[in-house]
Design a protein around this motif. Structure first.
Motif, short mmCIF file in Angstrom:
data_model
loop_
_atom_site.label_atom_id
_atom_site.label_comp_id
_atom_site.label_asym_id
_atom_site.label_seq_id
_atom_site.Cartn_x
_atom_site.Cartn_y
_atom_site.Cartn_z
N ASP B 49 0.93 -1.28 0.21
CA ASP B 49 -0.04 0.06 0.11
C ASP B 49 1.11 1.31 -0.08
OD1 ASP B 49 0.15 0.44 2.87
OD2 ASP B 49 -0.75 -0.58 3.41
N ILE B 51 1.91 3.28 1.98
CA ILE B 51 2.43 4.00 3.48
C ILE B 51 4.15 2.53 2.93
CG2 ILE B 51 3.85 2.63 5.67
CD1 ILE B 51 1.98 5.70 5.55
N ASP B 52 3.26 0.94 2.19
CA ASP B 52 5.03 0.88 1.26
C ASP B 52 5.45 1.43 0.24
OD1 ASP B 52 4.50 -1.57 3.36
OD2 ASP B 52 2.83 -1.72 1.96
N LEU B 54 5.91 4.61 -0.09
CA LEU B 54 6.81 5.85 0.68
C LEU B 54 8.15 4.80 1.33
CD1 LEU B 54 4.37 7.78 2.63
CD2 LEU B 54 6.22 8.36 1.02
N GLU B 55 7.56 3.63 1.80
CA GLU B 55 9.53 2.85 2.71
C GLU B 55 10.12 2.24 1.36
OE1 GLU B 55 8.79 2.53 6.10
OE2 GLU B 55 10.83 1.62 5.82
N LEU B 58 12.18 5.29 0.24
CA LEU B 58 13.30 6.25 0.94
C LEU B 58 14.56 4.63 0.95
CD1 LEU B 58 14.12 7.45 3.80
CD2 LEU B 58 13.46 5.36 4.87
#
Lengths: 265, 95
Positions: B49, B51-52, B54-55, B58
Protein backbone atom coordinates in the motif's frame (compact mmCIF):
# COMPACT_ATOMS: atom_id res chain seq x y z
CA UNK A 1 -13.10 7.67 48.76
CA UNK A 2 -15.79 5.37 47.43
CA UNK A 3 -16.42 5.73 43.75
CA UNK A 4 -19.39 3.40 43.76
CA UNK A 5 -17.62 1.54 41.00
CA UNK A 6 -18.15 -2.19 40.79
CA UNK A 7 -16.93 -4.26 37.86
CA UNK A 8 -16.80 -7.87 36.84
CA UNK A 9 -13.56 -9.31 35.51
CA UNK A 10 -14.81 -11.57 32.76
CA UNK A 11 -11.47 -12.86 31.46
CA UNK A 12 -7.74 -12.31 32.02
CA UNK A 13 -4.84 -12.31 29.61
CA UNK A 14 -1.18 -12.12 30.55
CA UNK A 15 2.11 -12.19 28.69
CA UNK A 16 5.49 -11.83 30.41
CA UNK A 17 8.77 -13.75 30.40
CA UNK A 18 7.89 -17.30 31.51
CA UNK A 19 4.14 -16.52 31.60
CA UNK A 20 2.60 -17.29 28.22
CA UNK A 21 -1.04 -16.71 29.12
CA UNK A 22 -3.58 -16.80 31.97
CA UNK A 23 -3.90 -20.62 32.16
CA UNK A 24 -0.10 -20.90 32.33
CA UNK A 25 0.08 -18.15 34.96
CA UNK A 26 -2.53 -19.55 37.37
CA UNK A 27 -0.33 -22.31 38.94
CA UNK A 28 2.53 -19.78 39.27
CA UNK A 29 0.27 -17.17 40.89
CA UNK A 30 -1.01 -19.90 43.24
CA UNK A 31 2.56 -20.75 44.23
CA UNK A 32 2.13 -24.32 42.98
CA UNK A 33 4.66 -23.92 40.16
CA UNK A 34 7.90 -21.97 40.34
CA UNK A 35 8.11 -18.74 38.38
CA UNK A 36 10.80 -19.31 35.79
CA UNK A 37 11.29 -16.21 33.65
CA UNK A 38 12.62 -16.99 30.18
CA UNK A 39 13.36 -14.59 27.35
CA UNK A 40 10.11 -13.50 25.75
CA UNK A 41 9.97 -13.99 21.98
CA UNK A 42 7.93 -11.54 19.91
CA UNK A 43 4.33 -12.69 20.43
CA UNK A 44 2.37 -13.76 17.37
CA UNK A 45 -1.34 -13.14 17.15
CA UNK A 46 -2.60 -15.76 14.68
CA UNK A 47 -5.75 -13.74 14.11
CA UNK A 48 -3.77 -11.03 12.33
CA UNK A 49 -2.92 -11.85 8.69
CA UNK A 50 0.85 -12.00 7.94
CA UNK A 51 0.58 -9.01 5.59
CA UNK A 52 -0.70 -6.91 8.49
CA UNK A 53 1.54 -8.53 11.11
CA UNK A 54 4.69 -7.46 9.27
CA UNK A 55 4.04 -3.89 10.40
CA UNK A 56 3.98 -4.79 14.08
CA UNK A 57 6.85 -3.94 16.38
CA UNK A 58 7.45 -6.05 19.49
CA UNK A 59 5.37 -3.61 21.56
CA UNK A 60 2.42 -3.69 19.15
CA UNK A 61 2.58 -7.50 18.86
CA UNK A 62 2.65 -7.81 22.66
CA UNK A 63 -0.42 -5.59 23.16
CA UNK A 64 -2.37 -7.32 20.39
CA UNK A 65 -1.55 -10.84 21.55
CA UNK A 66 -2.69 -9.98 25.10
CA UNK A 67 -5.93 -8.44 23.77
CA UNK A 68 -6.63 -11.52 21.69
CA UNK A 69 -6.10 -13.81 24.69
CA UNK A 70 -9.30 -12.43 26.23
CA UNK A 71 -11.33 -12.23 23.04
CA UNK A 72 -12.16 -15.79 22.06
CA UNK A 73 -13.81 -14.79 18.81
CA UNK A 74 -12.82 -11.91 16.47
CA UNK A 75 -16.47 -10.86 16.33
CA UNK A 76 -16.33 -10.07 20.07
CA UNK A 77 -13.99 -7.19 19.36
CA UNK A 78 -16.19 -5.57 16.73
CA UNK A 79 -18.29 -3.37 19.05
CA UNK A 80 -16.10 -3.38 22.14
CA UNK A 81 -14.73 -0.11 23.58
CA UNK A 82 -11.11 -0.50 24.62
CA UNK A 83 -8.57 1.24 26.82
CA UNK A 84 -4.87 0.81 26.08
CA UNK A 85 -2.57 1.86 28.94
CA UNK A 86 1.16 2.15 28.46
CA UNK A 87 3.71 4.24 30.31
CA UNK A 88 6.55 4.54 27.84
CA UNK A 89 5.07 3.85 24.41
CA UNK A 90 7.15 2.20 21.72
CA UNK A 91 10.63 3.16 22.83
CA UNK A 92 12.23 0.93 20.18
CA UNK A 93 10.53 3.00 17.47
CA UNK A 94 11.53 6.23 19.22
CA UNK A 95 15.15 5.04 19.32
CA UNK A 96 15.15 4.13 15.62
CA UNK A 97 13.65 7.49 14.64
CA UNK A 98 16.18 9.35 16.80
CA UNK A 99 19.01 7.37 15.18
CA UNK A 100 17.69 8.17 11.69
CA UNK A 101 17.60 11.88 12.58
CA UNK A 102 21.34 11.82 13.24
CA UNK A 103 22.09 10.69 9.65
CA UNK A 104 22.79 13.16 6.83
CA UNK A 105 19.54 12.67 4.89
CA UNK A 106 17.49 12.07 8.08
CA UNK A 107 15.94 8.91 6.58
CA UNK A 108 13.04 8.45 9.01
CA UNK A 109 11.10 5.33 8.05
CA UNK A 110 7.48 6.19 7.18
CA UNK A 111 6.43 2.91 8.78
CA UNK A 112 8.26 3.72 12.01
CA UNK A 113 6.77 7.20 11.96
CA UNK A 114 3.31 5.63 11.70
CA UNK A 115 4.15 3.28 14.57
CA UNK A 116 5.48 6.06 16.81
CA UNK A 117 2.08 7.35 17.90
CA UNK A 118 0.87 6.24 21.32
CA UNK A 119 -2.34 4.73 19.94
CA UNK A 120 -0.63 2.58 17.28
CA UNK A 121 -1.42 -0.71 19.10
CA UNK A 122 -5.05 0.40 19.58
CA UNK A 123 -5.24 1.25 15.89
CA UNK A 124 -3.81 -2.10 14.78
CA UNK A 125 -6.22 -3.87 17.15
CA UNK A 126 -9.15 -1.92 15.67
CA UNK A 127 -8.05 -2.99 12.18
CA UNK A 128 -7.48 -6.63 13.20
CA UNK A 129 -10.87 -7.04 14.89
CA UNK A 130 -12.70 -4.54 12.65
CA UNK A 131 -13.59 -2.63 15.79
CA UNK A 132 -15.92 0.32 15.29
CA UNK A 133 -16.08 1.36 18.95
CA UNK A 134 -14.00 3.98 20.77
CA UNK A 135 -10.47 3.28 21.92
CA UNK A 136 -8.53 5.32 24.47
CA UNK A 137 -4.74 5.22 24.68
CA UNK A 138 -3.36 6.68 27.87
CA UNK A 139 -0.13 6.97 29.78
CA UNK A 140 0.33 7.76 33.46
CA UNK A 141 3.88 6.62 34.25
CA UNK A 142 3.78 4.06 37.10
CA UNK A 143 0.04 4.72 37.53
CA UNK A 144 -0.71 3.64 33.95
CA UNK A 145 -2.42 0.37 34.90
CA UNK A 146 -4.59 2.01 37.57
CA UNK A 147 -5.43 4.91 35.25
CA UNK A 148 -6.48 2.44 32.54
CA UNK A 149 -8.60 0.48 35.00
CA UNK A 150 -10.25 3.68 36.22
CA UNK A 151 -10.96 4.81 32.65
CA UNK A 152 -12.42 1.41 31.71
CA UNK A 153 -14.45 1.39 34.93
CA UNK A 154 -15.77 4.89 34.23
CA UNK A 155 -16.93 3.78 30.77
CA UNK A 156 -18.76 0.82 32.31
CA UNK A 157 -20.32 3.11 34.94
CA UNK A 158 -21.45 5.32 32.06
CA UNK A 159 -23.26 2.44 30.41
CA UNK A 160 -20.82 0.33 28.39
CA UNK A 161 -21.64 -3.33 29.10
CA UNK A 162 -18.05 -4.43 28.50
CA UNK A 163 -14.68 -2.71 28.04
CA UNK A 164 -11.34 -4.24 27.06
CA UNK A 165 -8.35 -3.03 29.11
CA UNK A 166 -4.86 -3.74 27.74
CA UNK A 167 -1.86 -2.57 29.76
CA UNK A 168 1.57 -3.15 28.25
CA UNK A 169 5.12 -1.87 28.60
CA UNK A 170 8.45 -2.97 27.18
CA UNK A 171 11.98 -2.13 28.38
CA UNK A 172 13.57 0.54 26.20
CA UNK A 173 16.66 -0.08 24.06
CA UNK A 174 20.09 0.77 25.47
CA UNK A 175 20.23 4.56 24.87
CA UNK A 176 16.89 5.17 26.63
CA UNK A 177 16.91 2.34 29.20
CA UNK A 178 18.99 4.10 31.91
CA UNK A 179 16.37 6.86 32.08
CA UNK A 180 13.52 4.39 32.59
CA UNK A 181 14.98 1.03 33.62
CA UNK A 182 12.04 -1.34 33.22
CA UNK A 183 12.75 -4.92 34.27
CA UNK A 184 10.95 -7.01 31.62
CA UNK A 185 8.20 -6.79 29.00
CA UNK A 186 4.68 -7.44 30.26
CA UNK A 187 1.12 -7.12 29.03
CA UNK A 188 -2.03 -7.62 31.06
CA UNK A 189 -5.45 -7.72 29.38
CA UNK A 190 -8.75 -7.69 31.24
CA UNK A 191 -12.15 -8.05 29.69
CA UNK A 192 -14.19 -6.01 32.17
CA UNK A 193 -17.94 -5.87 32.40
CA UNK A 194 -20.78 -4.47 34.43
CA UNK A 195 -21.17 -6.00 37.90
CA UNK A 196 -23.21 -9.19 37.84
CA UNK A 197 -21.90 -10.49 34.53
CA UNK A 198 -20.32 -13.95 34.84
CA UNK A 199 -16.55 -14.15 34.99
CA UNK A 200 -13.57 -14.67 37.26
CA UNK A 201 -14.71 -12.29 39.97
CA UNK A 202 -15.73 -8.75 40.85
CA UNK A 203 -13.79 -5.61 41.69
CA UNK A 204 -15.03 -2.79 43.90
CA UNK A 205 -12.93 0.28 43.07
CA UNK A 206 -12.20 3.20 45.39
CA UNK A 207 -9.48 5.81 45.95
CA UNK A 208 -7.41 5.83 49.11
CA UNK A 209 -4.24 7.27 50.64
CA UNK A 210 -4.16 4.95 53.57
CA UNK A 211 -2.95 1.64 52.16
CA UNK A 212 0.57 0.57 51.24
CA UNK A 213 1.10 -0.67 47.70
CA UNK A 214 0.28 -4.38 47.45
CA UNK A 215 3.33 -6.52 46.72
CA UNK A 216 3.68 -10.11 45.58
CA UNK A 217 5.28 -12.68 47.85
CA UNK A 218 7.39 -14.48 45.22
CA UNK A 219 10.56 -12.36 44.83
CA UNK A 220 10.85 -12.89 41.04
CA UNK A 221 7.16 -12.08 40.45
CA UNK A 222 7.58 -9.04 42.68
CA UNK A 223 10.54 -7.91 40.55
CA UNK A 224 8.31 -8.20 37.49
CA UNK A 225 5.46 -6.30 39.21
CA UNK A 226 7.70 -3.53 40.50
CA UNK A 227 9.69 -3.29 37.28
CA UNK A 228 6.92 -2.75 34.73
CA UNK A 229 3.89 -0.42 34.97
CA UNK A 230 1.63 -2.98 33.23
CA UNK A 231 2.65 -5.63 35.76
CA UNK A 232 1.25 -3.42 38.55
CA UNK A 233 -2.00 -5.22 37.71
CA UNK A 234 -0.57 -8.62 38.72
CA UNK A 235 -1.96 -8.51 42.29
CA UNK A 236 -5.48 -8.51 40.80
CA UNK A 237 -4.64 -11.61 38.76
CA UNK A 238 -3.03 -13.26 41.78
CA UNK A 239 -6.13 -12.61 43.93
CA UNK A 240 -8.44 -13.98 41.22
CA UNK A 241 -6.22 -17.05 40.72
CA UNK A 242 -6.15 -17.70 44.48
CA UNK A 243 -9.92 -17.45 44.70
CA UNK A 244 -9.77 -15.55 48.01
CA UNK A 245 -11.36 -12.17 48.73
CA UNK A 246 -8.62 -9.56 48.99
CA UNK A 247 -8.14 -5.82 49.45
CA UNK A 248 -5.40 -4.49 47.17
CA UNK A 249 -3.73 -1.12 46.70
CA UNK A 250 -2.39 -0.23 43.26
CA UNK A 251 -0.32 2.91 42.64
CA UNK A 252 -2.34 5.75 41.17
CA UNK A 253 -1.34 9.41 40.84
CA UNK A 254 0.57 10.01 44.10
CA UNK A 255 -0.43 10.26 46.85
CA UNK A 256 -3.65 8.58 45.70
CA UNK A 257 -3.85 4.81 45.49
CA UNK A 258 -6.49 2.66 43.89
CA UNK A 259 -8.18 0.52 46.53
CA UNK A 260 -9.60 -2.65 45.06
CA UNK A 261 -11.82 -5.13 46.84
CA UNK A 262 -11.52 -8.34 44.89
CA UNK A 263 -14.31 -10.90 45.25
CA UNK A 264 -13.37 -13.98 43.22
CA UNK A 265 -16.30 -15.85 41.66
CA UNK B 1 23.27 -13.87 -12.12
CA UNK B 2 19.87 -14.90 -13.46
CA UNK B 3 17.06 -16.18 -11.25
CA UNK B 4 13.80 -17.71 -12.38
CA UNK B 5 10.56 -16.48 -10.83
CA UNK B 6 7.33 -18.04 -12.07
CA UNK B 7 8.97 -18.65 -15.41
CA UNK B 8 10.33 -15.11 -15.66
CA UNK B 9 14.01 -14.31 -15.37
CA UNK B 10 15.21 -11.67 -12.90
CA UNK B 11 18.20 -9.56 -13.88
CA UNK B 12 20.86 -9.04 -11.26
CA UNK B 13 19.52 -5.56 -10.44
CA UNK B 14 15.93 -6.82 -10.26
CA UNK B 15 17.03 -9.51 -7.84
CA UNK B 16 18.80 -6.89 -5.74
CA UNK B 17 15.78 -4.56 -5.76
CA UNK B 18 13.50 -7.49 -4.89
CA UNK B 19 15.59 -8.16 -1.78
CA UNK B 20 15.54 -4.44 -0.95
CA UNK B 21 11.72 -4.39 -1.15
CA UNK B 22 11.33 -7.54 0.94
CA UNK B 23 13.57 -6.09 3.62
CA UNK B 24 12.13 -2.57 3.50
CA UNK B 25 8.52 -3.67 4.04
CA UNK B 26 9.18 -6.84 6.11
CA UNK B 27 7.70 -9.33 3.66
CA UNK B 28 8.94 -12.16 5.84
CA UNK B 29 6.81 -14.77 4.09
CA UNK B 30 7.87 -13.80 0.56
CA UNK B 31 11.29 -15.04 -0.69
CA UNK B 32 12.70 -12.23 -2.85
CA UNK B 33 13.38 -14.58 -5.76
CA UNK B 34 9.72 -15.57 -6.02
CA UNK B 35 8.57 -12.05 -6.93
CA UNK B 36 7.23 -11.95 -10.47
CA UNK B 37 9.09 -8.99 -12.03
CA UNK B 38 6.08 -8.00 -14.12
CA UNK B 39 3.35 -8.48 -11.53
CA UNK B 40 1.87 -5.37 -9.88
CA UNK B 41 3.68 -4.45 -6.67
CA UNK B 42 0.63 -2.80 -5.15
CA UNK B 43 -2.86 -3.97 -4.33
CA UNK B 44 -3.49 -7.27 -6.09
CA UNK B 45 0.18 -8.18 -6.61
CA UNK B 46 2.27 -8.20 -3.43
CA UNK B 47 -0.58 -6.45 -1.67
CA UNK B 48 1.50 -3.40 -0.78
CA UNK B 49 0.00 0.00 0.00
CA UNK B 50 0.93 3.68 0.08
CA UNK B 51 2.95 3.44 3.31
CA UNK B 52 4.96 0.65 1.66
CA UNK B 53 5.54 2.87 -1.37
CA UNK B 54 7.05 5.54 0.90
CA UNK B 55 9.16 2.91 2.65
CA UNK B 56 10.44 1.51 -0.67
CA UNK B 57 11.16 5.04 -1.94
CA UNK B 58 13.24 5.69 1.18
CA UNK B 59 15.17 2.42 0.78
CA UNK B 60 15.81 3.14 -2.92
CA UNK B 61 17.05 6.68 -2.26
CA UNK B 62 19.32 5.50 0.58
CA UNK B 63 20.74 2.62 -1.48
CA UNK B 64 21.02 4.16 -4.95
CA UNK B 65 21.60 7.80 -4.05
CA UNK B 66 18.75 9.50 -5.92
CA UNK B 67 15.38 10.70 -4.73
CA UNK B 68 12.04 9.22 -5.69
CA UNK B 69 9.61 12.07 -5.26
CA UNK B 70 6.09 11.53 -3.93
CA UNK B 71 4.75 14.14 -6.39
CA UNK B 72 6.32 12.58 -9.50
CA UNK B 73 3.54 12.26 -12.10
CA UNK B 74 5.13 9.04 -13.38
CA UNK B 75 5.01 7.25 -10.02
CA UNK B 76 2.28 4.85 -11.10
CA UNK B 77 4.51 3.73 -13.98
CA UNK B 78 7.72 3.68 -11.92
CA UNK B 79 6.14 1.64 -9.12
CA UNK B 80 4.02 -0.57 -11.41
CA UNK B 81 6.25 -3.62 -11.07
CA UNK B 82 9.64 -4.80 -9.92
CA UNK B 83 10.79 -4.55 -13.54
CA UNK B 84 9.66 -0.94 -14.03
CA UNK B 85 11.11 0.17 -10.68
CA UNK B 86 14.42 -1.55 -11.46
CA UNK B 87 14.56 0.10 -14.90
CA UNK B 88 13.96 3.51 -13.28
CA UNK B 89 16.73 2.81 -10.75
CA UNK B 90 19.13 1.73 -13.52
CA UNK B 91 18.48 5.00 -15.36
CA UNK B 92 18.84 7.32 -12.36
CA UNK B 93 21.15 5.69 -9.83
CA UNK B 94 24.24 7.60 -8.73
CA UNK B 95 25.66 4.83 -6.55
Amino acid sequence: MSLGLQLSVRRCGLIAPGLADWPAAVPVLLGRAPYQPAELAKPVSERVPPRERRRHTFTIALALAAAHQVLADPAEGAELPAVFACSGGDTDVIDRICQALTLPERPVSPQQFLNSVHNAPAGYWSIADQNQATTQSLSAYDASFAAGLLEAGAQIAAGAPEVLLVAYDVPAPAPIWPFRPLHAPCAVALLLGAAGLPGLGELRVALTRDLPETRLTDPELERLRAGNPAARGLPILAALAQGRPAVLALPYLAPAMLRLEVAPA
Amino acid sequence: MIRIAEGRALTELESEVASLIVEAVNLEDVPADTIDPEAPLFREGLGLDSIDALEIALAVSTTYGFELRSDDANNHKIFASLRSLSAHIAAHRVK
